[in-house]
Scaffold this motif. Structure first.
Motif, PDB file in Angstrom:
ATOM      1  N   ASN A 127      -9.614   2.065   2.452  1.00 39.74           N
ATOM      2  CA  ASN A 127     -10.521   2.757   3.400  1.00 39.74           C
ATOM      3  C   ASN A 127     -10.667   3.607   2.868  1.00 39.74           C
ATOM      4  O   ASN A 127     -11.479   5.274   3.368  1.00 39.74           O
ATOM      5  CB  ASN A 127      -9.691   3.468   4.551  1.00 39.74           C
ATOM      6  CG  ASN A 127      -8.724   2.840   5.587  1.00 39.74           C
ATOM      7  OD1 ASN A 127      -9.167   1.672   6.287  1.00 39.74           O
ATOM      8  ND2 ASN A 127      -7.666   2.584   5.618  1.00 39.74           N
TER       9      ASN A 127
ATOM     10  N   ARG B  48      -2.378 -20.682  15.605  1.00 32.61           N
ATOM     11  CA  ARG B  48      -3.089 -19.668  15.026  1.00 32.61           C
ATOM     12  C   ARG B  48      -3.509 -19.211  13.913  1.00 32.61           C
ATOM     13  O   ARG B  48      -4.771 -18.959  12.351  1.00 32.61           O
ATOM     14  CB  ARG B  48      -3.398 -18.106  15.823  1.00 32.61           C
ATOM     15  CG  ARG B  48      -3.866 -18.228  17.363  1.00 32.61           C
ATOM     16  CD  ARG B  48      -3.295 -17.200  17.781  1.00 32.61           C
ATOM     17  NE  ARG B  48      -3.828 -17.042  19.153  1.00 32.61           N
ATOM     18  CZ  ARG B  48      -3.663 -16.338  20.189  1.00 32.61           C
ATOM     19  NH1 ARG B  48      -2.852 -15.044  19.461  1.00 32.61           N
ATOM     20  NH2 ARG B  48      -4.179 -16.391  21.248  1.00 32.61           N
TER      21      ARG B  48
ATOM     22  N   LYS C 223       1.049  -1.270   0.053  1.00 31.17           N
ATOM     23  CA  LYS C 223       0.393  -0.421   0.275  1.00 31.17           C
ATOM     24  C   LYS C 223       1.426   0.975   0.012  1.00 31.17           C
ATOM     25  O   LYS C 223       2.123   1.425   0.421  1.00 31.17           O
ATOM     26  CB  LYS C 223      -0.826   0.590   1.560  1.00 31.17           C
ATOM     27  CG  LYS C 223      -1.656  -0.757   1.415  1.00 31.17           C
ATOM     28  CD  LYS C 223      -2.857  -0.788   2.636  1.00 31.17           C
ATOM     29  CE  LYS C 223      -3.284  -2.450   3.071  1.00 31.17           C
ATOM     30  NZ  LYS C 223      -2.153  -3.212   3.677  1.00 31.17           N
TER      31      LYS C 223
END
Ligand SMILES: NC(=O)c1ccc[n+]([C@@H]2O[C@H](COP(=O)([O-])OP(=O)(O)OC[C@H]3O[C@@H](n4cnc5c(N)ncnc54)[C@H](OP(=O)(O)O)[C@@H]3O)[C@@H](O)[C@H]2O)c1
Length: 286
Positions: free
Chosen positions: A150, A246, A78
């Motif tokens: 966003n 996880r 990004k």
């Protein structure tokens, strides 16, 4: 709906994107190489980073040294907020490629829109110029797909007034207790794939009584219920964990299905807040 961890979504530019990714925010450059190697070993094929995470070098190293052909791994980075505008965004991209030591990116995202609160009437033209750089990078083959992070529907509508290429992906904060129904409907209607950042609400969503009750019913963990809810909404989660157990748990979300009633209950959960509170794209000043 996707049926298996190895399934992909077709993007509006013809490329394919894995249906679950692996996040790296808050993983240091020192730790990220080992963590991404583990995720790749466990079958993850989408890795999400950003120049702002300061770990692009370690992510790039893991991708290069994994032994997996480059074209089988989908790499996202990004462009940070201090790098907006045509020239600056192009420079930031070159820095990212130097950090990662890769030949191309699969997906490059504008991290946050310039907003009116900070930039007034200039906000739209700043976003348009950043996007023009992204379009050129795509045309030049430096990135395969380009997208937005966003950006809410009104930011995207504004951007599309000058854009020649639509975004392929919109990355948003999206988790139980952070259901963005309108944004998701808008993205779906326009053919944009929605990615969920903080798909576990940065672990804060895992405590919710509705999530725990449903997890118990299926013999699954709260994290698996959160990720399953996103998948059944057609949203692509990019959970982050540095723990092998996880990392494995977060990919094992295909052996059960939430009922419509359970989906509605999770949709309606009250807002889950973490860190210093929700960062609304029109309100942030960074
Ligand atoms: N575009 C943007 O503006 C933006 C913003 C934020 C994040 N992102 C991207 O989205 C990715 C995911 O978001 P996030 O990292 O903020 O939050 P997240 O993935 O929702 O949550 C990560 C947290 O949950 C814990 N965790 C992970 N799996 C778990 C499990 N199965 N059981 C219990 N706890 C678990 C992790 O701890 P351990 O690591 O200790 O397991 C970590 O504390 C980021 O890493 C980043 O790549 C993008």
């Amino acid at each position: 709906m996707v049926k298996d961890f190895t399934d992909t979504y077709l993007l509006n530019d013809g490329y394919r994107i894995p249906c679950i990714g692996y996040g790296t925010y808050l993983t240091s450059d020192e730790d990220v190489c080992r963590a991404v190697m583990e995720a790749l070993k466990q079958g993850y094929r989408l890795i999400d980073t950003a120049s702002m995470y300061k770990n692009e070098a370690g992510v790039g190293r893991a991708v290069r040294e994994s032994g997996i052909p480059r074209e089988e791994i989908f790499v996202t980075s990004k462009c940070w907020n201090t790098d907006r505008g045509y020239e600056q965004a192009r420079k930031a991209f070159e820095q990212t490629m130097e950090n990662m030591r890769l030949d191309y990116l699969d997906l490059y995202l504008i991290h946050w829109p310039a907003n009116r609160k900070q930039f007034g009437e200039q906000a739209a033209s700043i976003n348009a110029e950043t996007w023009r750089a992204f379009e050129d990078l795509k045309k030049e083959g430096r990135v395969r797909s380009i997208g937005l992070s966003n950006f809410l529907p009104h930011h995207i509508d504004e951007l599309m007034q000058t854009a020649s290429i639509p975004p392929a992906v919109i990355q948003l904060e999206f988790h139980p207790g952070g259901y963005r129904k309108e944004e998701l409907e808008y993205n779906n209607a326009h053919g944009y794939v929605t990615q969920a950042w903080a798909p576990l609400g940065r672990a804060a969503a895992l405590q919710g009584s509705i999530i725990c009750e449903i997890a118990e019913k299926y013999g699954k963990t709260p994290a698996q219920v959160c990720l399953r809810w996103e998948i059944q909404h057609g949203v692509l989660p990019i959970p982050k964990s540095v723990h092998p157990g996880r990392i494995a748990e977060n990919r094992d979300v295909f052996g059960f299905e939430l009922t419509d009633e359970e989906m509605r209950r999770i949709d309606g959960m009250e807002e889950v807040v973490f860190g210093s509170g929700r960062k609304h794209p029109d309100e942030v000043d960074f």
